[in-house]
Write a protein that holds these residues in place. Structure first.
Motif, PDB file in Angstrom:
ATOM      1  N   ASP A 217      -4.471   5.927 -35.073  1.00 34.83           N
ATOM      2  CA  ASP A 217      -4.407   7.176 -34.303  1.00 34.83           C
ATOM      3  C   ASP A 217      -3.998   6.902 -32.847  1.00 34.83           C
ATOM      4  O   ASP A 217      -3.671   5.767 -32.470  1.00 34.83           O
ATOM      5  N   ALA A 218      -4.018   7.966 -32.030  1.00 34.70           N
ATOM      6  CA  ALA A 218      -3.543   7.851 -30.649  1.00 34.70           C
ATOM      7  C   ALA A 218      -4.369   6.862 -29.840  1.00 34.70           C
ATOM      8  O   ALA A 218      -3.844   6.191 -28.940  1.00 34.70           O
ATOM      9  N   VAL A 219      -5.657   6.751 -30.147  1.00 29.54           N
ATOM     10  CA  VAL A 219      -6.520   5.819 -29.406  1.00 29.54           C
ATOM     11  C   VAL A 219      -6.148   4.378 -29.732  1.00 29.54           C
ATOM     12  O   VAL A 219      -5.948   3.548 -28.836  1.00 29.54           O
ATOM     13  N   VAL A 220      -6.057   4.070 -30.999  1.00 29.63           N
ATOM     14  CA  VAL A 220      -5.703   2.710 -31.415  1.00 29.63           C
ATOM     15  C   VAL A 220      -4.323   2.331 -30.892  1.00 29.63           C
ATOM     16  O   VAL A 220      -4.107   1.205 -30.412  1.00 29.63           O
ATOM     17  N   ARG A 221      -3.388   3.277 -30.930  1.00 28.47           N
ATOM     18  CA  ARG A 221      -2.036   2.996 -30.437  1.00 28.47           C
ATOM     19  C   ARG A 221      -2.030   2.770 -28.926  1.00 28.47           C
ATOM     20  O   ARG A 221      -1.287   1.919 -28.415  1.00 28.47           O
ATOM     21  N   ALA A 222      -2.845   3.527 -28.212  1.00 32.46           N
ATOM     22  CA  ALA A 222      -2.879   3.372 -26.747  1.00 32.46           C
ATOM     23  C   ALA A 222      -3.380   1.982 -26.370  1.00 32.46           C
ATOM     24  O   ALA A 222      -2.808   1.318 -25.490  1.00 32.46           O
ATOM     25  N   PHE A 223      -4.457   1.515 -27.025  1.00 29.58           N
ATOM     26  CA  PHE A 223      -4.951   0.171 -26.724  1.00 29.58           C
ATOM     27  C   PHE A 223      -3.979  -0.897 -27.203  1.00 29.58           C
ATOM     28  O   PHE A 223      -3.782  -1.926 -26.534  1.00 29.58           O
ATOM     29  N   ALA A 224      -3.355  -0.675 -28.356  1.00 36.80           N
ATOM     30  CA  ALA A 224      -2.385  -1.641 -28.870  1.00 36.80           C
ATOM     31  C   ALA A 224      -1.198  -1.794 -27.918  1.00 36.80           C
ATOM     32  O   ALA A 224      -0.608  -2.879 -27.811  1.00 36.80           O
ATOM     33  N   SER A 225      -0.864  -0.722 -27.203  1.00 36.38           N
ATOM     34  CA  SER A 225       0.282  -0.773 -26.282  1.00 36.38           C
ATOM     35  C   SER A 225       0.054  -1.744 -25.131  1.00 36.38           C
ATOM     36  O   SER A 225       1.015  -2.197 -24.500  1.00 36.38           O
TER      37      SER A 225
END
Length: 248
Positions: A217-225
């Protein structure tokens, strides 16, 4: 002189006087007539329903700040930092970011993280703010006496805390300022049948509720970035609230 003659003379005299008056009137200058004008200013007609300049509703603004640990802040951090911690205070940074509350109200949250993670956290929470992801509370763990249990029970998002790993003796990634626990109630730490905090038991099966983090989701993607990994990908225990630079 006979009456008829006198009557005729009177008629002639009246005619003569009338002719003279007409002649004088014709020779008299005629008055000049000046046309009148109106000086009322001309204005453009108002548009139907026109008012003052329209009020434009601006979108909510994300703000952030990064600063060193001041003496005043160091005094506040006495519960979470002490001599012998693996990171000196000068290597930590105080970060404030705007976050959306569960009530829809925007607030300024605070974190302490390692200096090399400060910009990354601003990037992450800027993305979460844009995505509308809600954060219940974001206060220093010192407001809870550096108790991880009390901070989690309050659904508080926190980062630095000079403590050991859960159930062990080695330093936690939180002790380095390179880990964060996000909405711990909605994203509990689960090992077997144990759930921490206990207030998060209703979220252990990962319902589609506000604040709950899901794979991809958007949270996991934000940290992955920014290169941070999610504890929700662990096999056991599963730490849904936890993100770290090392993946530990």
């Amino acid at each position: 002189m006979g009456r008829g003659v006198r009557a005729g003379m009177v008629v002639m005299l009246v005619a003569l006087l009338s002719g003279c008056a007409s002649s004088q009137a014709s020779r008299a200058p005629r008055p000049t007539v000046t046309p009148t004008t109106t000086s009322t200013p001309v204005t453009a007609p108002s548009a139907p329903g026109a008012t003052d300049d329209p009020v434009v509703a601006l979108p909510p603004a994300f703000t952030s700040a990064i600063s060193p640990i001041t003496p005043e802040l160091a005094a506040r951090m006495e519960p979470s930092w002490r001599p012998g911690c693996p990171v000196p205070l000068e290597d930590l940074r105080y970060v404030t970011v705007t976050h959306r509350g569960f009530d829809g109200v925007d607030r300024q949250g605070e974190l302490v993280v390692h200096a090399d993670a400060a910009e990354a956290m601003v990037t992450v929470f800027g993305a979460l703010f844009e995505a509308g992801y809600p954060v219940r509370s974001m206060r220093l763990v010192d407001d809870f006496g550096a108790s991880d249990d009390d901070s989690m029970a309050a659904d508080n998002t926190s980062a630095f805390n000079c403590r050991a790993i859960t159930g062990g003796t080695g330093w936690s990634e939180h002790a380095y300022g390179r880990a964060i626990d996000l909405n711990p109630v909605e994203n509990p730490y689960v090992t077997g049948s144990s759930v921490a905090p206990v207030e998060g038991r209703a979220f252990a099966d990962r319902p589609d509720s506000p604040g709950v983090i899901h794979d991809g989701d958007a949270v996991v993607r934000a940290f992955a970035s920014v290169g941070w990994l999610w504890g929700g990908d662990w096999e056991s225990p599963v730490d849904y609230q936890h993100f770290s630079a090392s993946g530990r």
